[in-house]
Write a protein that holds these residues in place. Structure first.
Motif, short mmCIF file in Angstrom:
data_model
loop_
_atom_site.label_atom_id
_atom_site.label_comp_id
_atom_site.label_asym_id
_atom_site.label_seq_id
_atom_site.Cartn_x
_atom_site.Cartn_y
_atom_site.Cartn_z
N TYR A 125 -0.58 -9.90 1.09
CA TYR A 125 -1.03 -8.52 1.23
C TYR A 125 0.08 -7.53 0.90
CZ TYR A 125 -5.46 -9.77 3.49
OH TYR A 125 -6.72 -10.25 3.76
N TYR A 126 1.28 -7.83 1.38
CA TYR A 126 2.42 -6.97 1.11
C TYR A 126 2.66 -6.88 -0.40
CZ TYR A 126 7.08 -4.89 1.42
OH TYR A 126 8.16 -4.06 1.29
N ASP A 127 2.60 -8.02 -1.06
CA ASP A 127 2.83 -8.07 -2.50
C ASP A 127 1.80 -7.24 -3.26
OD1 ASP A 127 4.19 -9.22 -4.89
OD2 ASP A 127 2.23 -10.14 -5.21
N TYR A 128 0.61 -7.13 -2.70
CA TYR A 128 -0.43 -6.34 -3.37
C TYR A 128 -0.34 -4.86 -2.99
CZ TYR A 128 -4.86 -4.59 -5.04
OH TYR A 128 -5.82 -3.85 -5.69
N TYR A 129 -0.43 -4.58 -1.69
CA TYR A 129 -0.58 -3.19 -1.26
C TYR A 129 0.71 -2.38 -1.25
CZ TYR A 129 -5.36 -4.14 0.24
OH TYR A 129 -6.69 -4.47 0.26
N LYS A 130 1.86 -3.03 -1.14
CA LYS A 130 3.11 -2.31 -0.97
C LYS A 130 3.98 -2.30 -2.21
CE LYS A 130 2.83 -1.05 3.41
NZ LYS A 130 2.96 0.35 3.87
N TYR B 139 -0.25 -0.62 -5.02
CA TYR B 139 -0.02 0.56 -4.18
C TYR B 139 -0.74 1.78 -4.73
CZ TYR B 139 2.12 4.45 -1.77
OH TYR B 139 2.29 5.59 -1.03
N HIS B 140 -1.32 2.57 -3.81
CA HIS B 140 -1.88 3.86 -4.19
C HIS B 140 -1.65 4.82 -3.03
CE1 HIS B 140 -4.65 7.05 -5.37
NE2 HIS B 140 -4.65 6.51 -6.57
N PRO B 141 -1.28 6.05 -3.31
CA PRO B 141 -0.98 7.01 -2.23
C PRO B 141 -2.17 7.30 -1.33
CG PRO B 141 -0.97 8.10 -4.38
CD PRO B 141 -0.99 6.64 -4.64
N ARG B 142 -3.40 7.06 -1.79
CA ARG B 142 -4.58 7.31 -0.96
C ARG B 142 -5.14 6.02 -0.36
NH1 ARG B 142 -5.96 10.68 -5.30
NH2 ARG B 142 -7.67 9.32 -5.90
N SER B 143 -4.46 4.91 -0.55
CA SER B 143 -4.93 3.65 0.01
C SER B 143 -4.51 3.52 1.47
CB SER B 143 -4.35 2.47 -0.78
OG SER B 143 -4.50 1.26 -0.05
N PRO B 144 -5.46 3.37 2.41
CA PRO B 144 -5.08 3.19 3.81
C PRO B 144 -4.17 1.97 4.01
CG PRO B 144 -7.40 3.73 3.66
CD PRO B 144 -6.93 3.49 2.26
#
Length: 230
Positions: free
Chosen positions: A125-130, A135-140
């Motif tokens: 998850y870290y590798d994807y979301y962070k 990463y996206h500035p509007r992604s919770p």
């Protein structure tokens, strides 16, 4: 916030729009749901008979994981009920504080910094979301997370209660190495009829089916929709 009702309704709202268009055949509308929205897609397919075919990919049963935690089968029902009640109390106290503060506490999103001993799926998850990968500035999940008290409605409203009544075709896709694989396997056991299929992608993790172009079975998905909507 996330909501089992609102996010299921999102699919039907999209169908409302599509059926109003002159360039859309209302008898050939299908939906696809990824991760948590895979569970919402199944819920929508059980509710909305205008949906003629459904694909879920790397599906999460959000109501199950929020109510029971990961791998709920490792705990007895008495313990799960006790844990749920304690969490309800804490979350409802949080609702009171949120209202008083005119602000909503967030659940924190994906853990950052990443602990060295984090489970592999948390590292995924870290590798994807962070990272730049997802990463996206509007992604919770990339930032401060969802409204913490959103968990209350999921805990109390099992999404897949009527999955066994889905008559339209369903294709469920999951990764062989995904920590979440049991969600799709158990949900698939509920489905009835010979127009349902579970596809396990060899060697794929949960997040591989987000964006790994070599793992996502596009040909299979296209063939499924062509067969039932073509």
């Amino acid at each position: 916030m996330a909501s089992p009702d609102i996010n299921t309704e999102d699919f039907s709202a999209a169908v409302d729009y599509l059926t109003s268009r002159d360039d859309v055949n209302p008898d050939k509308i299908g939906i696809a749901g990824i991760c948590g929205w895979g569970g919402m897609a199944l819920n929508a397919a059980a509710m909305d008979t205008r949906i003629k075919a459904t694909v879920t990919s790397t599906m999460y049963d959000m109501s199950r994981v929020i109510a029971n935690g990961y791998f709920d089968y490792e705990k007895d029902q008495t313990l799960l009920k006790k844990e749920r009640m304690e969490r309800r109390k804490a979350l409802n106290e949080e609702r009171t504080m949120d209202y008083r503060n005119r602000n909503y506490k967030r659940d924190g999103g994906v853990v950052d910094p990443l602990p060295a001993d984090a489970p592999q799926f948390v590292k995924d998850y870290y590798d994807y979301y962070k990272t730049k990968r997802g990463y996206h500035p509007r992604s919770p999940n990339s930032n401060d997370g969802w409204n913490l008290t959103s968990a209350l409605s999921f805990m109390n409203m099992p999404l897949l209660t009527y999955a066994d009544e889905i008559e339209s075709p369903v294709l469920m896709i999951h990764g062989e190495k995904a920590h979440s694989r049991y969600f799709s396997e158990d949900a698939f056991k509920k489905l009835k009829g010979n127009n349902k299929e579970l596809l396990i992608v060899p060697g794929a993790s949960h997040t591989d089916l987000y964006d790994n172009m070599d793992k996502i079975p596009f040909d299979k998905i296209a063939a499924f929709f062509h067969k039932y909507l073509g």
